[in-house]
Design a protein around this motif. Structure first.
Motif, short mmCIF file in Angstrom:
data_model
loop_
_atom_site.label_atom_id
_atom_site.label_comp_id
_atom_site.label_asym_id
_atom_site.label_seq_id
_atom_site.Cartn_x
_atom_site.Cartn_y
_atom_site.Cartn_z
N GLY A 95 33.94 86.07 -34.61
CA GLY A 95 34.24 87.01 -35.69
C GLY A 95 33.37 86.79 -36.91
O GLY A 95 32.48 85.95 -36.94
N GLY A 96 33.70 87.55 -37.93
CA GLY A 96 32.99 87.45 -39.20
C GLY A 96 33.57 86.37 -40.07
O GLY A 96 34.37 85.54 -39.65
N ARG A 97 33.19 86.41 -41.34
CA ARG A 97 33.59 85.38 -42.30
C ARG A 97 35.11 85.34 -42.49
O ARG A 97 35.70 84.29 -42.65
N ASP A 98 35.76 86.50 -42.49
CA ASP A 98 37.19 86.57 -42.74
C ASP A 98 38.03 86.52 -41.46
O ASP A 98 39.26 86.61 -41.55
N ASP A 99 37.41 86.41 -40.32
CA ASP A 99 38.16 86.33 -39.06
C ASP A 99 38.50 84.89 -38.77
O ASP A 99 37.68 83.99 -38.90
N PHE A 100 39.74 84.66 -38.34
CA PHE A 100 40.16 83.30 -38.05
C PHE A 100 41.11 83.31 -36.86
O PHE A 100 41.74 84.31 -36.54
N LEU A 101 41.18 82.17 -36.20
CA LEU A 101 42.11 82.01 -35.09
C LEU A 101 43.46 81.53 -35.60
O LEU A 101 44.50 81.98 -35.13
N ARG A 102 43.45 80.59 -36.54
CA ARG A 102 44.69 80.05 -37.12
C ARG A 102 44.45 79.69 -38.57
O ARG A 102 43.34 79.33 -38.96
N GLN A 103 45.52 79.78 -39.36
CA GLN A 103 45.48 79.36 -40.76
C GLN A 103 46.82 78.73 -41.11
O GLN A 103 47.86 79.11 -40.57
N ALA A 104 46.77 77.78 -42.02
CA ALA A 104 47.99 77.17 -42.55
C ALA A 104 47.82 76.99 -44.05
O ALA A 104 46.79 76.51 -44.51
N ALA A 105 48.83 77.39 -44.79
CA ALA A 105 48.85 77.21 -46.25
C ALA A 105 49.86 76.11 -46.57
O ALA A 105 51.02 76.20 -46.19
N VAL A 106 49.40 75.08 -47.26
CA VAL A 106 50.25 73.95 -47.63
C VAL A 106 50.27 73.87 -49.16
O VAL A 106 49.22 73.84 -49.79
N VAL A 107 51.47 73.85 -49.73
CA VAL A 107 51.61 73.77 -51.18
C VAL A 107 52.05 72.35 -51.55
O VAL A 107 53.04 71.84 -51.02
N VAL A 108 51.27 71.73 -52.44
CA VAL A 108 51.53 70.35 -52.88
C VAL A 108 51.80 70.38 -54.38
O VAL A 108 51.00 70.92 -55.15
N ASP A 109 52.92 69.80 -54.80
CA ASP A 109 53.25 69.72 -56.22
C ASP A 109 52.19 68.87 -56.92
O ASP A 109 51.95 67.72 -56.53
N ALA A 110 51.56 69.42 -57.96
CA ALA A 110 50.46 68.72 -58.64
C ALA A 110 50.94 67.58 -59.52
O ALA A 110 50.15 66.75 -59.95
N ASP A 117 55.87 73.32 -49.45
CA ASP A 117 55.91 74.47 -48.54
C ASP A 117 54.75 74.39 -47.56
O ASP A 117 53.64 73.99 -47.93
N ILE A 118 55.02 74.77 -46.31
CA ILE A 118 53.98 74.91 -45.30
C ILE A 118 54.21 76.24 -44.61
O ILE A 118 55.33 76.53 -44.18
N GLU A 119 53.16 77.05 -44.51
CA GLU A 119 53.28 78.35 -43.87
C GLU A 119 52.08 78.56 -42.95
O GLU A 119 50.93 78.38 -43.36
N PHE A 120 52.37 78.94 -41.70
CA PHE A 120 51.31 79.26 -40.76
C PHE A 120 51.07 80.76 -40.83
O PHE A 120 52.00 81.56 -40.88
N ILE A 121 49.79 81.14 -40.83
CA ILE A 121 49.39 82.53 -40.98
C ILE A 121 48.68 82.96 -39.70
O ILE A 121 47.75 82.30 -39.24
N GLU A 122 49.14 84.07 -39.15
CA GLU A 122 48.54 84.61 -37.94
C GLU A 122 47.54 85.70 -38.30
O GLU A 122 47.76 86.45 -39.25
N PRO A 123 46.45 85.81 -37.55
CA PRO A 123 45.46 86.86 -37.86
C PRO A 123 46.01 88.24 -37.52
O PRO A 123 46.91 88.38 -36.69
#
Length: 126
Positions: A95-110, A117-123
């Motif tokens: 795929g192109g630059r914005d195409d992905f197979l899997r993504q995960a967003a992890v939020v860490v208190d600074a 929080d952990i969230e898996f993102i599907e394309p």
């Protein structure tokens, strides 16, 4: 000196529009103190946040081996607290630059370095 006509009250200072100016200034000051407190509360550096997020990702069922990561400082809650949002991506080689197979967003208190929080993102299927 000119005298005021009979029956007129003596001239005196009134707050008038000054009352609204003082109220507006107070509200503006409160907003600045609550929302724009600079970078205070940031005890965890970017590199440390990425390491903590990566450890949390590895310990989560459904984890994957990312080939790219991005990090941003965000503010969450009320009053807003600084947090690091770390996004791990496994890109799609076909795929192109914005195409992905899997993504995960992890939020860490600074401030504490705790993963909030952990969230898996599907394309998109399109």
């Amino acid at each position: 000196m000119a005298e005021s006509p009979a029956g007129d009250p003596p001239a005196r200072r009134t707050l008038g529009n000054r009352k609204w100016l003082l109220l507006g200034t107070g509200v503006l000051l409160a907003i600045i103190l609550i929302f724009f407190d600079g970078c205070s509360g940031i005890e965890v550096e970017q590199e440390d946040a990425i390491a903590v997020a990566r450890t949390a990702l590895d310990a989560t069922p459904g984890s994957f081996e990312p080939d790219r990561s991005e990090i941003r400082l965000i503010r969450r809650g009320f009053p807003p607290r600084p947090s690091w949002a770390v996004v791990f991506t496994l890109t799609d080689p076909a795929g192109g630059r914005d195409d992905f197979l899997r993504q995960a967003a992890v939020v860490v208190d600074a401030g504490t370095g705790v993963v909030t929080d952990i969230e898996f993102i599907e394309p998109d299927g399109s």
